[in-house]
Design a protein around this motif. Structure first.
Motif, PDB file in Angstrom:
ATOM      1  N   VAL A 136     -16.280  47.101  47.033  1.00  0.00           N
ATOM      2  CA  VAL A 136     -16.812  46.101  46.112  1.00  0.00           C
ATOM      3  C   VAL A 136     -18.271  46.388  45.768  1.00  0.00           C
ATOM      4  O   VAL A 136     -18.699  46.198  44.629  1.00  0.00           O
ATOM      5  N   ALA A 137     -19.050  46.874  46.719  1.00  0.00           N
ATOM      6  CA  ALA A 137     -20.457  47.180  46.451  1.00  0.00           C
ATOM      7  C   ALA A 137     -20.583  48.202  45.329  1.00  0.00           C
ATOM      8  O   ALA A 137     -21.439  48.070  44.443  1.00  0.00           O
ATOM      9  N   ALA A 138     -19.730  49.210  45.330  1.00  0.00           N
ATOM     10  CA  ALA A 138     -19.768  50.221  44.271  1.00  0.00           C
ATOM     11  C   ALA A 138     -19.374  49.618  42.926  1.00  0.00           C
ATOM     12  O   ALA A 138     -19.989  49.915  41.898  1.00  0.00           O
ATOM     13  N   GLU A 139     -18.365  48.757  42.923  1.00  0.00           N
ATOM     14  CA  GLU A 139     -17.941  48.114  41.676  1.00  0.00           C
ATOM     15  C   GLU A 139     -19.050  47.218  41.127  1.00  0.00           C
ATOM     16  O   GLU A 139     -19.299  47.187  39.921  1.00  0.00           O
ATOM     17  N   LEU A 140     -19.728  46.494  42.013  1.00  0.00           N
ATOM     18  CA  LEU A 140     -20.860  45.672  41.579  1.00  0.00           C
ATOM     19  C   LEU A 140     -21.974  46.538  41.005  1.00  0.00           C
ATOM     20  O   LEU A 140     -22.541  46.221  39.955  1.00  0.00           O
ATOM     21  N   ALA A 141     -22.292  47.628  41.685  1.00  0.00           N
ATOM     22  CA  ALA A 141     -23.348  48.528  41.206  1.00  0.00           C
ATOM     23  C   ALA A 141     -22.997  49.081  39.829  1.00  0.00           C
ATOM     24  O   ALA A 141     -23.862  49.177  38.951  1.00  0.00           O
ATOM     25  N   ASP A 142     -21.728  49.429  39.613  1.00  0.00           N
ATOM     26  CA  ASP A 142     -21.291  49.914  38.300  1.00  0.00           C
ATOM     27  C   ASP A 142     -21.476  48.858  37.219  1.00  0.00           C
ATOM     28  O   ASP A 142     -21.631  49.181  36.044  1.00  0.00           O
ATOM     29  N   SER A 143     -21.470  47.594  37.617  1.00  0.00           N
ATOM     30  CA  SER A 143     -21.659  46.491  36.674  1.00  0.00           C
ATOM     31  C   SER A 143     -23.124  46.077  36.554  1.00  0.00           C
ATOM     32  O   SER A 143     -23.443  45.091  35.901  1.00  0.00           O
ATOM     33  N   GLY A 144     -24.012  46.800  37.247  1.00  0.00           N
ATOM     34  CA  GLY A 144     -25.438  46.495  37.169  1.00  0.00           C
ATOM     35  C   GLY A 144     -25.900  45.431  38.138  1.00  0.00           C
ATOM     36  O   GLY A 144     -26.988  44.881  37.995  1.00  0.00           O
ATOM     37  N   ILE A 145     -25.092  45.126  39.140  1.00  0.00           N
ATOM     38  CA  ILE A 145     -25.449  44.113  40.135  1.00  0.00           C
ATOM     39  C   ILE A 145     -25.681  44.814  41.461  1.00  0.00           C
ATOM     40  O   ILE A 145     -24.780  45.440  42.010  1.00  0.00           O
ATOM     41  N   GLU A 146     -26.896  44.714  41.959  1.00  0.00           N
ATOM     42  CA  GLU A 146     -27.240  45.351  43.230  1.00  0.00           C
ATOM     43  C   GLU A 146     -27.050  44.355  44.358  1.00  0.00           C
ATOM     44  O   GLU A 146     -27.604  43.259  44.336  1.00  0.00           O
ATOM     45  N   LEU A 147     -26.252  44.728  45.337  1.00  0.00           N
ATOM     46  CA  LEU A 147     -25.990  43.870  46.485  1.00  0.00           C
ATOM     47  C   LEU A 147     -26.757  44.422  47.672  1.00  0.00           C
ATOM     48  O   LEU A 147     -26.438  45.477  48.193  1.00  0.00           O
ATOM     49  N   SER A 148     -27.784  43.701  48.074  1.00  0.00           N
ATOM     50  CA  SER A 148     -28.595  44.130  49.216  1.00  0.00           C
ATOM     51  C   SER A 148     -28.438  43.112  50.325  1.00  0.00           C
ATOM     52  O   SER A 148     -28.923  41.996  50.231  1.00  0.00           O
ATOM     53  N   LEU A 149     -27.750  43.496  51.362  1.00  0.00           N
ATOM     54  CA  LEU A 149     -27.556  42.587  52.498  1.00  0.00           C
ATOM     55  C   LEU A 149     -28.273  43.106  53.710  1.00  0.00           C
ATOM     56  O   LEU A 149     -28.464  44.227  53.940  1.00  0.00           O
TER      57      LEU A 149
END
Length: 149
Positions: A136-149
């Motif tokens: 999911v992190a890669a899919e979010l990044a492809d959509s321009g959403i950076e997930l930093s946990l």
């Protein structure tokens, strides 16, 4: 105000669900009398404040020449929509057809999802949270959403 968070609840013997206080407050502030629409989709029951649902229906009606799959989607989602109103204790009745679709028997999880909320059977929801979400992190990044946990 947006629906947020998770709450574990149980249906009463008549199929009524006590909504969390913050969900009730949002419904009362966004829809006269706490009117909402419940519909079936994605293995759960989704709840929308009535004005948000009406906006969705308006947008959906503007589709030109929808595909067969889109018409079937409309049959499921709009065709199963039920107008409901909170009772005096802040409960909403879940219809038998919605309970059957979502596999709901008694114990449920309510999930805030921004402009709507979802009602899940506890067992089905447990299956979701045990998934591996690494991709999911890669899919979010492809959509321009950076997930930093």
């Amino acid at each position: 105000m947006l629906f947020r968070g998770r709450s574990h609840r149980s249906l009463d013997p008549k199929g009524r669900l006590m909504l969390p206080p913050d969900f009730r407050d949002i419904l009362m502030s966004r829809a006269e009398g706490g009117k909402l629409v419940l519909t079936s989709f994605d293995d759960c029951v989704m709840g929308y404040p009535l004005p948000d649902w009406e906006d969705f229906e308006r947008k959906f009606s503007t589709l030109k020449n929808p595909s067969r799959k889109m018409r079937d989607f409309r049959r499921l989602v709009i065709g199963s929509a039920e107008l409901m109103e909170l009772d005096g204790q802040g409960r909403v009745r879940i219809s038998r057809s919605h309970m059957d679709y979502a596999g709901i028997t008694k114990d449920v999880v309510l999930l805030g999802q921004g402009s709507r909320f979802e009602i899940w059977d506890q067992g089905r929801f447990d299956g979701i949270v045990t998934q591996d979400f690494d991709d999911v992190a890669a899919e979010l990044a492809d959509s321009g959403i950076e997930l930093s946990l």
